[in-house]
Design a protein around this motif. Sequence first.
Motif, PDB file in Angstrom:
ATOM      1  N   PRO A  49       0.870  -1.073   0.083  1.00  0.00           N
ATOM      2  CA  PRO A  49       0.066  -0.108   0.036  1.00  0.00           C
ATOM      3  C   PRO A  49       0.855   1.204   0.033  1.00  0.00           C
ATOM      4  CG  PRO A  49      -0.663  -1.675   1.778  1.00  0.00           C
ATOM      5  CD  PRO A  49       0.701  -1.859   1.126  1.00  0.00           C
ATOM      6  N   PHE A  50       2.005   1.131   0.237  1.00  0.00           N
ATOM      7  CA  PHE A  50       3.099   2.278   0.304  1.00  0.00           C
ATOM      8  C   PHE A  50       4.013   2.520  -0.868  1.00  0.00           C
ATOM      9  CE2 PHE A  50       2.129   0.720   4.570  1.00  0.00           C
ATOM     10  CZ  PHE A  50       1.570   2.014   5.084  1.00  0.00           C
ATOM     11  N   TYR A  51       3.423   1.817  -2.196  1.00  0.00           N
ATOM     12  CA  TYR A  51       4.200   1.908  -3.603  1.00  0.00           C
ATOM     13  C   TYR A  51       3.883   3.206  -4.040  1.00  0.00           C
ATOM     14  CZ  TYR A  51       6.478  -0.541  -7.229  1.00  0.00           C
ATOM     15  OH  TYR A  51       7.503  -0.787  -8.250  1.00  0.00           O
ATOM     16  N   ALA A  58      -5.090  10.445  -6.190  1.00  0.00           N
ATOM     17  CA  ALA A  58      -3.853   9.609  -6.383  1.00  0.00           C
ATOM     18  C   ALA A  58      -2.537  10.294  -6.515  1.00  0.00           C
ATOM     19  CB  ALA A  58      -4.053   8.803  -7.641  1.00  0.00           C
ATOM     20  N   TYR A  59      -2.336  11.322  -7.097  1.00  0.00           N
ATOM     21  CA  TYR A  59      -1.161  12.184  -7.000  1.00  0.00           C
ATOM     22  C   TYR A  59      -0.672  12.474  -5.834  1.00  0.00           C
ATOM     23  CZ  TYR A  59      -1.118  12.617 -12.134  1.00  0.00           C
ATOM     24  OH  TYR A  59      -1.180  12.233 -13.594  1.00  0.00           O
ATOM     25  N   ARG A  60      -1.498  12.787  -5.035  1.00  0.00           N
ATOM     26  CA  ARG A  60      -1.114  13.273  -3.646  1.00  0.00           C
ATOM     27  C   ARG A  60      -0.855  12.067  -2.701  1.00  0.00           C
ATOM     28  NH1 ARG A  60      -2.936  18.557  -3.240  1.00  0.00           N
ATOM     29  NH2 ARG A  60      -4.852  19.204  -3.987  1.00  0.00           N
ATOM     30  N   LYS A  61      -1.210  10.912  -3.031  1.00  0.00           N
ATOM     31  CA  LYS A  61      -0.876   9.850  -2.409  1.00  0.00           C
ATOM     32  C   LYS A  61       0.786   9.151  -2.849  1.00  0.00           C
ATOM     33  CE  LYS A  61      -5.160   7.752  -1.058  1.00  0.00           C
ATOM     34  NZ  LYS A  61      -6.280   6.720  -1.426  1.00  0.00           N
ATOM     35  N   ILE A  66       6.200  14.092 -10.413  1.00  0.00           N
ATOM     36  CA  ILE A  66       4.840  14.030  -9.689  1.00  0.00           C
ATOM     37  C   ILE A  66       4.185  15.353  -9.438  1.00  0.00           C
ATOM     38  CG2 ILE A  66       3.427  12.940  -8.035  1.00  0.00           C
ATOM     39  CD1 ILE A  66       5.678  10.698  -7.628  1.00  0.00           C
ATOM     40  N   GLN A  67       5.017  16.184  -8.922  1.00  0.00           N
ATOM     41  CA  GLN A  67       4.270  17.839  -8.897  1.00  0.00           C
ATOM     42  C   GLN A  67       3.822  18.264 -10.163  1.00  0.00           C
ATOM     43  OE1 GLN A  67       6.932  20.366  -6.431  1.00  0.00           O
ATOM     44  NE2 GLN A  67       8.103  18.393  -5.837  1.00  0.00           N
ATOM     45  N   ASP A 118       1.124   6.381 -11.241  1.00  0.00           N
ATOM     46  CA  ASP A 118       0.604   5.821 -12.530  1.00  0.00           C
ATOM     47  C   ASP A 118      -0.995   5.700 -12.590  1.00  0.00           C
ATOM     48  OD1 ASP A 118       3.341   5.155 -13.181  1.00  0.00           O
ATOM     49  OD2 ASP A 118       3.141   3.205 -12.204  1.00  0.00           O
ATOM     50  N   LEU A 119      -1.534   5.399 -11.338  1.00  0.00           N
ATOM     51  CA  LEU A 119      -2.825   5.594 -11.152  1.00  0.00           C
ATOM     52  C   LEU A 119      -3.518   6.874 -11.587  1.00  0.00           C
ATOM     53  CD1 LEU A 119      -4.099   3.358  -8.336  1.00  0.00           C
ATOM     54  CD2 LEU A 119      -4.647   3.023 -10.533  1.00  0.00           C
ATOM     55  N   GLY A 120      -2.861   7.809 -11.027  1.00  0.00           N
ATOM     56  CA  GLY A 120      -3.309   9.356 -11.387  1.00  0.00           C
ATOM     57  C   GLY A 120      -3.061   9.703 -12.801  1.00  0.00           C
ATOM     58  N   ASN A 121      -2.327   9.053 -13.571  1.00  0.00           N
ATOM     59  CA  ASN A 121      -2.137   9.384 -14.842  1.00  0.00           C
ATOM     60  C   ASN A 121      -3.351   8.642 -15.783  1.00  0.00           C
ATOM     61  OD1 ASN A 121       0.380  10.357 -14.523  1.00  0.00           O
ATOM     62  ND2 ASN A 121       1.698   8.743 -15.119  1.00  0.00           N
TER      63      ASN A 121
END
Length: 204
Positions: free
Chosen positions: A91-93, A116-119, A128-129, A99-102
């Motif tokens: 869960p911390f990957y 997702a990006y915040r996580k 990522i920013q 990738d999910l955010g994309n």
Amino acid sequence: EFYKSGNHTGLLNASSRAIKYGEFNPKIHLLQGSAYQTAGLYAQAQTSYQNGLQQHPNSPQLLKALGTTYALQRDFDQAEKKYQAALDINPFYHQVFNDLGNIYQERRQYTKAIAAYRKAQPSSDPNIQRNLALTLVAADSTDEAISMYRRLLETQPNDASLLFDLGEAFLKHASKDPKAFIQARVAFTHFIKRWQGDRQYIQE
């Protein structure tokens, strides 16, 4: 050595030979799949990752890599399933959240993409920013996006793409504050000074 040098043909040959001696480490399937993936041979890459998962079913790295092959082919449903499976194991990957955010961003599911990006811990990775800032603009959260672009430009002041994206953010923000048109013009002026002719920024 082949991986570090970008010699994907050598990497493919070496990893294929290594697998014949035994599939003791999931990394060998990651390397083989990466070589296929870089060559655009996505079906072969998927086979490599799936073979690895038969030997190492709890490898989040293999699941992430398999998900990426689906994402590259725009099969976002399958990609999301593999990414979620990777997160079920780890869960911390954080990179998987990126990738999910994309995927969510491609689907224009901006609320889910932002979450997702915040996580993904954007403070640890400028890329990522940038993904987060682009999605914030799309979701009309221009204030936060502008602040993010300004922080990124503190360490990358000559990055033309950042200046362009900042200009775009100001343009959208102008619907709330007309003075933002001036700031957009300033950002685009700095962009033009640093632009290297990338056709990405040419409107046909």
